[in-house]
Design an enzyme around this catalytic site. Structure first.
Site, PDB file in Angstrom:
ATOM      1  N   LYS A  33       0.945  -1.329  -0.053  1.00 22.66           N
ATOM      2  CA  LYS A  33      -0.202  -0.129   0.031  1.00 22.66           C
ATOM      3  C   LYS A  33       0.802   1.302  -0.172  1.00 22.66           C
ATOM      4  O   LYS A  33       0.673   2.086  -0.858  1.00 22.66           O
ATOM      5  CB  LYS A  33      -1.020  -0.001   1.225  1.00 22.66           C
ATOM      6  CG  LYS A  33      -1.988  -1.011   1.504  1.00 22.66           C
ATOM      7  CD  LYS A  33      -2.886  -0.826   2.672  1.00 22.66           C
ATOM      8  CE  LYS A  33      -2.394  -0.667   3.752  1.00 22.66           C
ATOM      9  NZ  LYS A  33      -1.818  -2.270   4.215  1.00 22.66           N
TER      10      LYS A  33
ATOM     11  N   ARG B 264      -9.307   0.888   8.906  1.00 23.64           N
ATOM     12  CA  ARG B 264      -8.698  -0.648   9.263  1.00 23.64           C
ATOM     13  C   ARG B 264      -9.965  -1.015  10.046  1.00 23.64           C
ATOM     14  O   ARG B 264      -9.873  -2.395  10.311  1.00 23.64           O
ATOM     15  CB  ARG B 264      -7.611  -0.487  10.089  1.00 23.64           C
ATOM     16  CG  ARG B 264      -6.581  -0.684   9.265  1.00 23.64           C
ATOM     17  CD  ARG B 264      -5.052  -0.794  10.255  1.00 23.64           C
ATOM     18  NE  ARG B 264      -4.048  -1.229   9.845  1.00 23.64           N
ATOM     19  CZ  ARG B 264      -2.813  -0.643   9.364  1.00 23.64           C
ATOM     20  NH1 ARG B 264      -2.947   0.523   9.186  1.00 23.64           N
ATOM     21  NH2 ARG B 264      -1.916  -1.300   9.116  1.00 23.64           N
TER      22      ARG B 264
ATOM     23  N   ARG C 172      12.123  -6.138   5.374  1.00 26.02           N
ATOM     24  CA  ARG C 172      12.281  -4.745   4.965  1.00 26.02           C
ATOM     25  C   ARG C 172      13.072  -3.786   5.851  1.00 26.02           C
ATOM     26  O   ARG C 172      13.325  -4.114   6.824  1.00 26.02           O
ATOM     27  CB  ARG C 172      10.628  -4.230   5.333  1.00 26.02           C
ATOM     28  CG  ARG C 172       9.614  -4.728   4.485  1.00 26.02           C
ATOM     29  CD  ARG C 172       8.390  -3.974   4.240  1.00 26.02           C
ATOM     30  NE  ARG C 172       7.759  -3.752   5.819  1.00 26.02           N
ATOM     31  CZ  ARG C 172       6.309  -3.323   5.652  1.00 26.02           C
ATOM     32  NH1 ARG C 172       5.863  -2.858   4.748  1.00 26.02           N
ATOM     33  NH2 ARG C 172       5.819  -3.322   6.842  1.00 26.02           N
TER      34      ARG C 172
ATOM     35  N   ARG D  51      11.434  -1.500  10.938  1.00 23.96           N
ATOM     36  CA  ARG D  51      10.470  -1.172  11.929  1.00 23.96           C
ATOM     37  C   ARG D  51      10.254  -2.168  12.960  1.00 23.96           C
ATOM     38  O   ARG D  51      10.265  -3.033  12.745  1.00 23.96           O
ATOM     39  CB  ARG D  51       9.044  -1.105  10.944  1.00 23.96           C
ATOM     40  CG  ARG D  51       8.833   0.012  10.168  1.00 23.96           C
ATOM     41  CD  ARG D  51       7.730  -0.091   9.253  1.00 23.96           C
ATOM     42  NE  ARG D  51       6.579  -0.373   9.771  1.00 23.96           N
ATOM     43  CZ  ARG D  51       5.206  -0.389   9.307  1.00 23.96           C
ATOM     44  NH1 ARG D  51       5.234   0.064   8.036  1.00 23.96           N
ATOM     45  NH2 ARG D  51       4.064  -1.060   9.818  1.00 23.96           N
TER      46      ARG D  51
ATOM     47  N   ARG E 126      -0.235  -8.666  13.713  1.00 23.31           N
ATOM     48  CA  ARG E 126      -0.664  -7.602  12.632  1.00 23.31           C
ATOM     49  C   ARG E 126      -1.608  -8.276  11.483  1.00 23.31           C
ATOM     50  O   ARG E 126      -2.665  -7.666  11.173  1.00 23.31           O
ATOM     51  CB  ARG E 126       0.499  -6.983  11.749  1.00 23.31           C
ATOM     52  CG  ARG E 126       1.003  -5.862  12.823  1.00 23.31           C
ATOM     53  CD  ARG E 126       2.567  -5.293  12.268  1.00 23.31           C
ATOM     54  NE  ARG E 126       2.351  -4.611  10.923  1.00 23.31           N
ATOM     55  CZ  ARG E 126       3.378  -4.448  10.396  1.00 23.31           C
ATOM     56  NH1 ARG E 126       4.762  -4.966  10.637  1.00 23.31           N
ATOM     57  NH2 ARG E 126       3.216  -3.601   9.071  1.00 23.31           N
TER      58      ARG E 126
HETATM   59  P1  AMP Z   1       1.028   0.657   8.791  1.00 27.93           P
HETATM   60  O1  AMP Z   1       2.162   1.802   8.425  1.00 27.93           O
HETATM   61  O2  AMP Z   1      -0.354   1.004   7.787  1.00 27.93           O
HETATM   62  O3  AMP Z   1       1.379  -0.868   8.488  1.00 27.93           O
HETATM   63  O4  AMP Z   1       0.597   0.776  10.193  1.00 27.93           O
HETATM   64  C1  AMP Z   1       1.361   0.236  11.365  1.00 27.93           C
HETATM   65  C2  AMP Z   1       0.764   0.408  12.603  1.00 27.93           C
HETATM   66  O5  AMP Z   1       0.241   1.446  12.965  1.00 27.93           O
HETATM   67  C3  AMP Z   1      -0.519  -0.683  12.724  1.00 27.93           C
HETATM   68  O6  AMP Z   1      -0.104  -2.089  12.718  1.00 27.93           O
HETATM   69  C4  AMP Z   1      -1.182   0.055  13.668  1.00 27.93           C
HETATM   70  O7  AMP Z   1      -0.708  -0.378  14.998  1.00 27.93           O
HETATM   71  C5  AMP Z   1      -1.012   1.353  13.614  1.00 27.93           C
HETATM   72  N1  AMP Z   1      -2.347   2.007  12.653  1.00 27.93           N
HETATM   73  C6  AMP Z   1      -2.056   2.538  11.383  1.00 27.93           C
HETATM   74  N2  AMP Z   1      -3.298   2.955  10.958  1.00 27.93           N
HETATM   75  C7  AMP Z   1      -4.205   2.327  11.679  1.00 27.93           C
HETATM   76  C8  AMP Z   1      -5.553   2.349  11.750  1.00 27.93           C
HETATM   77  N3  AMP Z   1      -6.126   3.113  10.725  1.00 27.93           N
HETATM   78  N4  AMP Z   1      -6.101   2.045  12.588  1.00 27.93           N
HETATM   79  C9  AMP Z   1      -5.545   1.501  13.890  1.00 27.93           C
HETATM   80  N5  AMP Z   1      -4.274   1.292  13.848  1.00 27.93           N
HETATM   81  C10 AMP Z   1      -3.503   1.766  12.887  1.00 27.93           C
END
Ligand code: AMP
Length: 216
Positions: free
Chosen positions: A13, A88, A127, A161, A172
């Protein structure tokens, strides 16, 4: 245009959102990046979410909804945006419809990037990214051209990360299947869902997304 890039963690994404941003007037809005920035800046939100985010759990709806609602009011969002990692959960999707509706806007397209769990685990495990410019790499699929030097900016420092550890990745994916996947019927019933094969090579995925957006 308002686009939701939908898919499991590690499906690409972020990469695809950046490419859409580079080739259009839309900007990428990544709630994950906003949260990582908050952690880095040690804000109240950052301190609150740091631990559960590193463990791979979702942050509570109220926090992310408030954060996104404020962000989309900023002037750089006027030409449209690509949501990367939001919504989400069903409450987040409902809140998004409501906040956009207040401005006579709506989600125009939801692009679903489909990748199976096995491929996701392999992708996330390798990554890393350049600390200076943020360019993303992978130990196997996309190493730097010259060892330990960023292809884009020449940076020499890279980071991984904390939530890409094996244990957090499991959490996740579990959160995705349990809390996020139920959004598929939500968007499907609104006729806005376009599935894309996320296992294809990145340039191919980009082409497919572009074709889908052009046709929308
Ligand atoms: P991402 O960078 O999109 O993979 O998000 C990394 C982490 O941020 C996720 O595993 C969640 O802990 C948190 N996070 C990001 N976006 C959301 C969301 N829309 N709702 C809840 N947690 C989020």
């Amino acid at each position: 245009m308002i686009i939701v890039l939908f898919g499991p963690p590690g499906c690409g994404k972020g990469t695809q959102a950046k490419r859409i941003e580079a080739n259009s007037s839309m900007i990428q809005l990544s709630t994950g990046q906003m949260l990582r920035d908050a952690i880095e800046a040690k804000t109240e939100i950052g301190l609150r979410v740091k631990e559960s985010m590193a463990a791979g759990n979702l942050v509570d709806d109220e926090t992310v909804i408030e954060m996104l609602a404020a962000r989309i009011q900023e002037p750089d969002c006027v030409n449209g945006f690509v949501l990367d990692g939001f919504p989400r959960t069903i409450p987040q999707a409902e809140a998004l419809d409501e906040m956009l509706g207040r401005q006579d806007l709506k989600v125009d397209v939801v692009v679903q990037i489909a990748v199976d769990d096995e491929a996701l685990i392999a992708r996330m495990a390798g990554r890393f990214s350049c600390v200076k410019c943020g360019e993303g790499y992978h130990d196997t699929y996309k190493p730097t051209k010259v060892a330990e030097i960023c292809d884009c900016c020449g940076g020499k420092f890279f980071g991984r990360r904390p939530d890409d550890s094996a244990e957090s990745v499991g959490n996740r994916l579990e959160a995705y299947h349990r809390q996020t996947e139920p959004l598929l019927p939500y968007y499907n019933s609104r006729g806005s869902l376009i599935p894309i094969n996320g296992l294809a090579e990145m340039n191919e995925v980009e082409k497919e997304i572009k074709a889908a957006l052009d046709a929308a």
